[in-house]
Scaffold this motif. Sequence first.
Motif, PDB file in Angstrom:
ATOM      1  N   LYS A   1       3.224 -17.467 -29.967  1.00 15.93           N
ATOM      2  CA  LYS A   1       3.186 -17.195 -31.255  1.00 15.93           C
ATOM      3  C   LYS A   1       3.242 -15.698 -31.466  1.00 15.93           C
ATOM      4  N   LYS A   2       2.937 -14.960 -30.576  1.00 13.68           N
ATOM      5  CA  LYS A   2       2.949 -13.361 -30.712  1.00 13.68           C
ATOM      6  C   LYS A   2       3.575 -12.624 -29.670  1.00 13.68           C
ATOM      7  N   TYR A   3       3.986 -13.268 -28.345  1.00 14.21           N
ATOM      8  CA  TYR A   3       4.326 -12.690 -27.250  1.00 14.21           C
ATOM      9  C   TYR A   3       5.637 -13.259 -26.722  1.00 14.21           C
ATOM     10  N   MET A   4       6.424 -12.495 -25.845  1.00 13.73           N
ATOM     11  CA  MET A   4       7.576 -13.044 -25.316  1.00 13.73           C
ATOM     12  C   MET A   4       7.322 -13.193 -23.849  1.00 13.73           C
ATOM     13  N   ASN A   5       8.207 -13.945 -23.185  1.00 13.67           N
ATOM     14  CA  ASN A   5       8.116 -13.995 -21.566  1.00 13.67           C
ATOM     15  C   ASN A   5       6.735 -14.821 -21.169  1.00 13.67           C
ATOM     16  N   VAL A   6       6.348 -15.486 -21.871  1.00 14.28           N
ATOM     17  CA  VAL A   6       5.001 -16.374 -21.559  1.00 14.28           C
ATOM     18  C   VAL A   6       5.335 -17.550 -20.696  1.00 14.28           C
ATOM     19  N   HIS A   7       4.725 -17.352 -19.402  1.00  6.74           N
ATOM     20  CA  HIS A   7       4.994 -18.527 -18.534  1.00  6.74           C
ATOM     21  C   HIS A   7       3.872 -19.056 -17.818  1.00  6.74           C
ATOM     22  N   ILE A   8       3.824 -20.157 -17.195  1.00  5.82           N
ATOM     23  CA  ILE A   8       2.691 -20.596 -16.230  1.00  5.82           C
ATOM     24  C   ILE A   8       3.168 -20.566 -14.781  1.00  5.82           C
TER      25      ILE A   8
ATOM     26  N   GLN B   1      -1.081 -11.236 -16.002  1.00  8.79           N
ATOM     27  CA  GLN B   1      -1.847 -12.317 -15.965  1.00  8.79           C
ATOM     28  C   GLN B   1      -3.103 -12.373 -16.685  1.00  8.79           C
ATOM     29  N   VAL B   2      -2.945 -13.287 -17.904  1.00 10.01           N
ATOM     30  CA  VAL B   2      -4.253 -13.246 -18.957  1.00 10.01           C
ATOM     31  C   VAL B   2      -5.019 -14.310 -18.684  1.00 10.01           C
ATOM     32  N   GLY B   3      -4.782 -15.316 -17.668  1.00 10.87           N
ATOM     33  CA  GLY B   3      -5.720 -16.476 -17.494  1.00 10.87           C
ATOM     34  C   GLY B   3      -5.366 -17.137 -16.238  1.00 10.87           C
ATOM     35  N   ALA B   4      -6.186 -17.801 -15.744  1.00  6.50           N
ATOM     36  CA  ALA B   4      -6.064 -18.797 -14.493  1.00  6.50           C
ATOM     37  C   ALA B   4      -7.017 -19.958 -14.637  1.00  6.50           C
ATOM     38  N   PHE B   5      -6.360 -21.342 -14.529  1.00  7.27           N
ATOM     39  CA  PHE B   5      -7.135 -22.387 -14.949  1.00  7.27           C
ATOM     40  C   PHE B   5      -7.072 -23.457 -13.807  1.00  7.27           C
TER      41      PHE B   5
ATOM     42  N   ASP C   1      -0.679 -23.600  -5.396  1.00 12.59           N
ATOM     43  CA  ASP C   1      -1.360 -24.624  -4.281  1.00 12.59           C
ATOM     44  C   ASP C   1      -1.791 -24.087  -2.963  1.00 12.59           C
ATOM     45  N   ASP C   2      -3.299 -23.668  -3.255  1.00 13.63           N
ATOM     46  CA  ASP C   2      -3.615 -22.921  -1.719  1.00 13.63           C
ATOM     47  C   ASP C   2      -3.924 -23.999  -0.936  1.00 13.63           C
ATOM     48  N   GLY C   3      -3.613 -25.342  -0.955  1.00 14.47           N
ATOM     49  CA  GLY C   3      -3.795 -26.438  -0.111  1.00 14.47           C
ATOM     50  C   GLY C   3      -5.402 -27.108  -0.458  1.00 14.47           C
ATOM     51  N   LYS C   4      -6.032 -26.346  -1.351  1.00 13.61           N
ATOM     52  CA  LYS C   4      -7.437 -27.117  -1.789  1.00 13.61           C
ATOM     53  C   LYS C   4      -7.201 -27.328  -3.036  1.00 13.61           C
ATOM     54  N   ARG C   5      -6.680 -26.647  -3.875  1.00 16.91           N
ATOM     55  CA  ARG C   5      -6.628 -27.056  -5.385  1.00 16.91           C
ATOM     56  C   ARG C   5      -5.340 -26.206  -5.963  1.00 16.91           C
ATOM     57  N   VAL C   6      -4.885 -26.484  -7.266  1.00 16.94           N
ATOM     58  CA  VAL C   6      -3.867 -26.048  -7.807  1.00 16.94           C
ATOM     59  C   VAL C   6      -4.301 -25.003  -8.872  1.00 16.94           C
ATOM     60  N   MET C   7      -4.150 -23.863  -8.889  1.00 16.43           N
ATOM     61  CA  MET C   7      -4.394 -23.125 -10.113  1.00 16.43           C
ATOM     62  C   MET C   7      -3.358 -22.746 -10.798  1.00 16.43           C
ATOM     63  N   TYR C   8      -3.358 -22.782 -12.387  1.00 12.80           N
ATOM     64  CA  TYR C   8      -2.091 -22.694 -13.059  1.00 12.80           C
ATOM     65  C   TYR C   8      -2.419 -21.267 -13.897  1.00 12.80           C
ATOM     66  N   ARG C   9      -1.622 -20.287 -13.359  1.00 13.74           N
ATOM     67  CA  ARG C   9      -2.021 -18.855 -13.895  1.00 13.74           C
ATOM     68  C   ARG C   9      -0.936 -18.467 -15.100  1.00 13.74           C
ATOM     69  N   VAL C  10      -1.458 -18.218 -16.159  1.00 14.70           N
ATOM     70  CA  VAL C  10      -0.661 -17.751 -17.373  1.00 14.70           C
ATOM     71  C   VAL C  10      -0.342 -16.290 -17.308  1.00 14.70           C
ATOM     72  N   ARG C  11       1.095 -16.090 -17.446  1.00 17.38           N
ATOM     73  CA  ARG C  11       1.700 -14.759 -17.556  1.00 17.38           C
ATOM     74  C   ARG C  11       2.181 -14.377 -18.461  1.00 17.38           C
ATOM     75  N   VAL C  12       2.236 -13.223 -19.031  1.00 16.74           N
ATOM     76  CA  VAL C  12       2.923 -12.923 -20.177  1.00 16.74           C
ATOM     77  C   VAL C  12       3.790 -11.485 -20.018  1.00 16.74           C
ATOM     78  N   GLY C  13       4.878 -11.328 -20.763  1.00 18.61           N
ATOM     79  CA  GLY C  13       5.459  -9.882 -20.515  1.00 18.61           C
ATOM     80  C   GLY C  13       6.354  -9.672 -19.189  1.00 18.61           C
ATOM     81  N   ARG C  14       6.866  -8.397 -19.187  1.00 22.54           N
ATOM     82  CA  ARG C  14       7.890  -7.924 -18.157  1.00 22.54           C
ATOM     83  C   ARG C  14       7.972  -6.509 -18.163  1.00 22.54           C
ATOM     84  N   ALA C  15       7.807  -5.834 -17.188  1.00 26.07           N
ATOM     85  CA  ALA C  15       7.951  -4.363 -17.203  1.00 26.07           C
ATOM     86  C   ALA C  15       8.511  -4.035 -15.727  1.00 26.07           C
ATOM     87  N   SER C  16       9.570  -3.013 -15.837  1.00 25.86           N
ATOM     88  CA  SER C  16      10.220  -2.604 -14.342  1.00 25.86           C
ATOM     89  C   SER C  16       9.708  -1.366 -13.951  1.00 25.86           C
ATOM     90  N   SER C  17       8.523  -0.874 -14.356  1.00 29.53           N
ATOM     91  CA  SER C  17       8.053   0.035 -13.361  1.00 29.53           C
ATOM     92  C   SER C  17       6.273  -0.147 -13.586  1.00 29.53           C
TER      93      SER C  17
END
Length: 254
Positions: free
Chosen positions: A203-210, A184-188, A214-230
């Motif tokens: 533009k630089k990385y793969m597997n970028v996703h949002i 996770q590289v950011g939360a908005f 929703d915790d019932g009070k607000r929605v946070m959009y967490r930006v994540r990148v990459g993947r690892a298996s260990s």
Amino acid sequence: MRSLVLKSNNYKWPLSAILLCLLFFAFSSCSTRSPQPTDRPGQPKPYRVGSTWYYPVSDATNFRQKGKASWYGKKFHGKKTSSGEIYNMHAMTAAHKTLPLGTYVRVHNLANGKSIEVRVNDRGPFVRGRIIDLSYTGATKLDIVGPGTAPVEIVALGKAGAADNGQSSGYVPVDYYSGNFTFQVGAFGQKENAVRLKQQLEKKYMNVHIVPYDDGKRVMYRVRVGRASSLEQAEEYENILMQQGFTGAFIVAE
């Protein structure tokens, strides 16, 4: 296995190839490994995660610590903890690397002033910079489920009770080592800000996703990148992300 990948011009370079180069130069100089500790009578047994040894304390009196709190939920719900108990994400519990199992601690969120009391019944978090892993309910009460982490201060309130049962031998659940890890590289609070960062990262990385939450009070959009298996591989990737300017990046189990 999919992994974090860097792009160069029109060719995508696997991050694993870059890691091999970095590791070659690292090992060609010198490497250090923590020596195996000697058991001390009357003390909880030390344990090792990767090449790092951890030394649980036998007495939590006057223990106080500041750092980053995170949380864990469904992935571990119903599985055995280090204390032998079954993890319940709805209970007020936490994981700590060295406090006696069964110790009650007060966790104060330094960002919003909220406080909770939880019982330590597990070991972790084994991610750099984090000092305590809260249950889902504990994290919810501190308002950190959305962003994922928060600066906290923890204060030990009492010694370990019957929940310890003499089982503080350093057993570490194998689930900490393997699984699907991302970063996770950011939360908005505003989706457009998350989309903007995602477009920049693509533009630089793969597997970028949002990942919206929703915790019932607000929605946070967490930006994540990459993947690892260990966890070991994830920590190597995390180091590279931080070297490239993402100083707030942290590992997340998905």
